[in-house]
Design an enzyme around this catalytic site. Structure first.
Site, PDB file in Angstrom:
ATOM      1  N   TYR A 163       0.843  -1.195   0.000  1.00  0.00           N
ATOM      2  CA  TYR A 163       0.000   0.000   0.000  1.00  0.00           C
ATOM      3  C   TYR A 163       0.878   1.245   0.000  1.00  0.00           C
ATOM      4  O   TYR A 163       1.966   1.259   0.586  1.00  0.00           O
ATOM      5  CB  TYR A 163      -0.927   0.008   1.218  1.00  0.00           C
ATOM      6  CG  TYR A 163      -2.088  -0.953   1.103  1.00  0.00           C
ATOM      7  CD1 TYR A 163      -3.348  -0.519   0.672  1.00  0.00           C
ATOM      8  CD2 TYR A 163      -1.941  -2.299   1.416  1.00  0.00           C
ATOM      9  CE1 TYR A 163      -4.417  -1.394   0.576  1.00  0.00           C
ATOM     10  CE2 TYR A 163      -3.003  -3.184   1.313  1.00  0.00           C
ATOM     11  CZ  TYR A 163      -4.238  -2.722   0.886  1.00  0.00           C
ATOM     12  OH  TYR A 163      -5.290  -3.594   0.776  1.00  0.00           O
ATOM     13  N   GLU A 164       0.387   2.303  -0.639  1.00  0.00           N
ATOM     14  CA  GLU A 164       1.183   3.499  -0.894  1.00  0.00           C
ATOM     15  C   GLU A 164       1.754   4.137   0.364  1.00  0.00           C
ATOM     16  O   GLU A 164       2.839   4.716   0.338  1.00  0.00           O
ATOM     17  CB  GLU A 164       0.328   4.525  -1.652  1.00  0.00           C
ATOM     18  CG  GLU A 164       1.081   5.749  -2.098  1.00  0.00           C
ATOM     19  CD  GLU A 164       0.244   6.654  -2.989  1.00  0.00           C
ATOM     20  OE1 GLU A 164       0.632   7.815  -3.164  1.00  0.00           O
ATOM     21  OE2 GLU A 164      -0.793   6.196  -3.514  1.00  0.00           O
ATOM     22  N   ALA A 165       1.047   4.046   1.483  1.00  0.00           N
ATOM     23  CA  ALA A 165       1.524   4.685   2.710  1.00  0.00           C
ATOM     24  C   ALA A 165       2.734   3.971   3.309  1.00  0.00           C
ATOM     25  O   ALA A 165       3.340   4.483   4.252  1.00  0.00           O
ATOM     26  CB  ALA A 165       0.401   4.756   3.732  1.00  0.00           C
ATOM     27  N   GLY A 166       3.086   2.788   2.782  1.00  0.00           N
ATOM     28  CA  GLY A 166       4.308   2.133   3.250  1.00  0.00           C
ATOM     29  C   GLY A 166       4.154   0.736   3.787  1.00  0.00           C
ATOM     30  O   GLY A 166       5.152   0.108   4.175  1.00  0.00           O
TER      31      GLY A 166
END
Length: 241
Positions: A42-45
């Site tokens: 996921y983009e947030a890490g």
């Protein structure tokens, strides 16, 4: 049907860059059915997230709590996405054209004073450029499926064969466009071709929902309906959210 078709497109032991909404539903459904070792990024890490329910955003704490690792956003893009370490990326679109170029920036000819200003690029251009392949999920209508997008936010296949290579893009680009009517895939000239229609949908309906003269595959197939197992797991995910 869109979630199920997208889930089926994912293979086991694959790194998948996941967005919120239908992409997240599809990826989590795949992990609960035929691809238990699918690695969700996921983009947030969050890397290797295993959420027991559908996350409400890319910053949902359930992703970090269940992940194999949590890294910074710059690392997600600089180390994982841009060098091609992610196998599959999901994208949506406000507009998509016959060569699978995506617009999520503006509707209209004037960038400074558009008819509609959209959310913008986010990480989509990098996903389109660097992931091994891209799966686009979008509802099919003449407004969304246009001859030529008003603005290219994320390059699909440019204007045809050789454009991605000319631009130095390392991934294959969009390999499937999954809609509420069927599935489109790039043909020999990189133009999208209707290869599947969902049960109860005709090729003519799909063509009427497309803003160009959509090519239909000679061996057009009907998408297999969801299995009992797929429906059961999908309903569990939705109920838990």
């Amino acid at each position: 049907m869109m979630s199920v078709a997208a889930a089926r497109a994912l293979r086991d032991v694959t790194a998948c860059f996941v967005g919120i909404g239908l992409p997240s539903t599809a990826a989590n459904l795949a992990r609960r059915t035929h691809a238990p070792d699918l690695v969700l990024v996921y983009e947030a890490g969050a890397i290797g997230a295993k959420p027991p329910r559908l996350p409400l955003s890319i910053g949902d704490g359930i992703l970090a709590e269940t992940a194999d690792a949590v890294v910074t956003v710059p690392e997600v893009f600089n180390y994982w996405v841009q060098p091609g370490r992610i196998d599959v990326g999901f994208l949506g679109a406000a507009q998509i054209d016959r060569f699978a170029n995506i617009n999520t920036t503006v509707i209209g000819d004037d960038y400074d004073q558009p008819k509609v200003r959209l959310p913008g690029a986010g990480g989509a251009p990098e996903i389109a450029a660097g992931c091994g392949e891209v799966i686009v999920i979008v509802r099919q209508s003449p407004r969304a499926f246009v001859e030529r997008v008003d603005f290219i936010t994320s390059v699909g296949h440019g204007r045809g064969p050789g454009d991605r290579e000319r631009l130095g893009l390392i991934g294959k680009g969009p390999t499937k466009v999954i809609t509420d009517l069927g599935i489109l895939q790039p043909g020999g000239g990189c133009e999208l071709v209707l290869t599947h229609v969902h049960e109860g949908v005709t090729a003519e309906q799909a063509r009427e929902a497309t803003g160009w003269d959509l090519e239909v595959a000679g061996d057009l197939r009907t998408t297999e309906p969801p299995t009992d197992d797929e429906l059961r797991e999908l309903r569990k995910l939705v109920a838990a959210t």
